[in-house]
Write an enzyme that holds these catalytic residues in place. Structure first.
Site, mmCIF file in Angstrom:
data_model
loop_
_atom_site.group_PDB
_atom_site.id
_atom_site.type_symbol
_atom_site.label_atom_id
_atom_site.label_comp_id
_atom_site.label_asym_id
_atom_site.label_seq_id
_atom_site.Cartn_x
_atom_site.Cartn_y
_atom_site.Cartn_z
ATOM 1 N N GLU A 260 7.741 -68.816 22.434
ATOM 2 C CA GLU A 260 7.411 -68.036 23.648
ATOM 3 C C GLU A 260 8.603 -68.031 24.609
ATOM 4 O O GLU A 260 8.479 -68.378 25.782
ATOM 5 C CB GLU A 260 6.178 -68.633 24.347
ATOM 6 C CG GLU A 260 4.966 -68.768 23.434
ATOM 7 C CD GLU A 260 3.713 -69.270 24.147
ATOM 8 O OE1 GLU A 260 3.661 -69.269 25.395
ATOM 9 O OE2 GLU A 260 2.774 -69.680 23.452
HETATM 10 C C1 GLA Z 1 0.961 -70.281 27.232
HETATM 11 C C2 GLA Z 1 0.211 -69.634 26.107
HETATM 12 C C3 GLA Z 1 0.521 -68.178 26.005
HETATM 13 C C4 GLA Z 1 0.556 -67.511 27.342
HETATM 14 C C5 GLA Z 1 1.455 -68.242 28.276
HETATM 15 C C6 GLA Z 1 1.479 -67.552 29.598
HETATM 16 O O1 GLA Z 1 2.260 -70.521 26.969
HETATM 17 O O2 GLA Z 1 0.454 -70.236 24.880
HETATM 18 O O3 GLA Z 1 -0.441 -67.564 25.220
HETATM 19 O O4 GLA Z 1 -0.734 -67.459 27.886
HETATM 20 O O5 GLA Z 1 0.945 -69.546 28.413
HETATM 21 O O6 GLA Z 1 1.120 -66.245 29.548
#
Ligand code: GLA
Length: 370
Positions: A260
């Site tokens: 992410e």
């Molecule tokens: C976390 C979750 C994601 C997303 C982020 C913020 O990292 O794993 O799915 O929700 O928060 O959007």
């Protein structure tokens, strides 16, 4: 003569516009790891003007930003909503992308009914585990063979490496984690299975994660990789801390996925880190300095930060299988609302006009050749 050359030029244009483009971010790193992007419903359906061609040009892996989270895919006990998921996996197949499912079990974006019986009392452990397994069966089962890797369990550790006191944990202890992985494997043995969390660069948190992951491995439960979410800022964490994380995960016998990635360029109140969604501060000009555009200094720092991060990932390409950006462009990033709502942030590779940030791209090009 003129006619012939005009025809020739026209054909060349048509032909070259049909050829798959080979100059996307994914192509820079094709020998190293997948380059993924988290997508939303508007993008998947093609309703967001201009988004889909960029996704196809620059990425070879997809993650669903929200649409497969429990509260969206399974909002009521008897109601599943697969509209997003079906369109999402169809796009993944069309792109021949490495398609990720996110996430089967998490303490956020999960409805309260999951933990309660019909009278609203807390469910007992066996019933909760049965409900969880049923959910995994239904969701992962539907996309068997179409989703290549699942974030099976998300964010179950505190910063000090102890277990988060979520409803999952309060009712079922750590067994819910093990059962989730067992079940996901049973449902789709061909899919990769991940544990995913933020601040995995923190030694204390990572110690908890790796202890459990090794314990599961020793019990014959399959865990393929640890997801380091990668919600970073311009200044932190240090490359050294991230690198230690990558090395330790690999030494423990797991692959690393950067799941992410984004780079927050705005000041953080209290230096809050990571992605704890319970944290939210009031907006103020001090915390929202770039409403009318990012400053050249911050822009240069952003490009350098991305270059440094990708250089580190390149260095460890034998351990890292995927780097996924958490969103396509700045306009849609969750960091416009976290940890302060309503700000103007610039954390991704594409700007609000869906233009690739050329200075970032130029630096990534250099890094990719190293
Ligand atoms: C976390 C979750 C994601 C997303 C982020 C913020 O990292 O794993 O799915 O929700 O928060 O959007």
């Amino acid at each position: 003569m003129l006619r012939t050359s005009l025809t020739f030029i026209l054909l060349t244009i048509i032909f070259s516009s049909q050829k798959p483009k080979k100059n996307g971010v994914k192509d820079l790193f094709k020998e190293s790891f997948y380059i993924g992007v988290a997508v939303n419903g508007q993008q998947v359906s093609g309703k967001e003007a201009g988004a889909l061609p960029l996704i196809e040009e620059h990425f070879n892996s997809l993650s669903p930003e929200n649409g497969l989270k429990w509260s969206l895919v399974h909002p009521k006990p008897e109601v599943y909503s697969f509209d997003f998921g079906d369109a999402y996996v169809a796009l993944g197949e069309k792109m021949d992308a490495f398609t990720i499912g996110h996430c089967l079990v998490w303490h956020q974006q999960v409805p309260n009914w999951v933990f309660e019986n019909e009278s609203g009392e807390p469910l007992d452990k066996d019933k909760l585990l049965a409900r969880m397994e049923d959910h995994i069966q239904t969701v992962a089962g539907r996309y068997k063979g179409k989703i290549d890797g699942w974030d099976v369990v998300n964010e179950v550790f505190n910063e000090d490496g102890t277990f988060r006191e979520s409803k999952w944990y309060q009712i079922a202890g750590k067994d819910f984690i093990k059962n989730a992985f067992r079940k996901a494997y049973e449902v789709d043995p061909a899919a990769e299975l991940y544990y995913n969390d933020y601040n995995v660069w923190k030694a204390s948190k990572r110690a908890g994660i790796l202890k459990l992951a090794k314990e599961m491995k020793a019990e014959g439960i399959r865990v393929d990789a640890i997801g380091m979410q990668g919600h970073y800022t311009l200044g932190g964490p240090s490359l050294d801390e991230i690198e230690k994380g990558i090395i330790e995960i690999a030494e423990a016998g797991f692959k690393v996925v950067i799941t992410e990635l984004d780079v927050d360029v705005l000041p953080r109140p209290n230096n809050s880190e990571g992605a704890d969604l319970n944290i939210n501060f009031a907006n103020s000009p001090e915390y929202n300095p770039f409403v009318n555009g990012i400053s050249p200094e911050a822009e240069a720092k952003l490009a350098q930060r991305y270059a440094d991060l990708f250089q580190l990932f390149q260095k460890h390409k034998d351990k890292i299988t995927r780097v996924t950006l958490w969103g396509l462009h700045d306009g849609k990033s969750w960091l416009n609302n976290f940890p302060v709502r309503g700000r103007t942030n610039y954390p991704l590779l594409f700007d609000r006009d869906l233009k690739l940030k050329e200075d970032v791209f130029a630096k990534l090009k250099v890094v990719s050749k190293q």
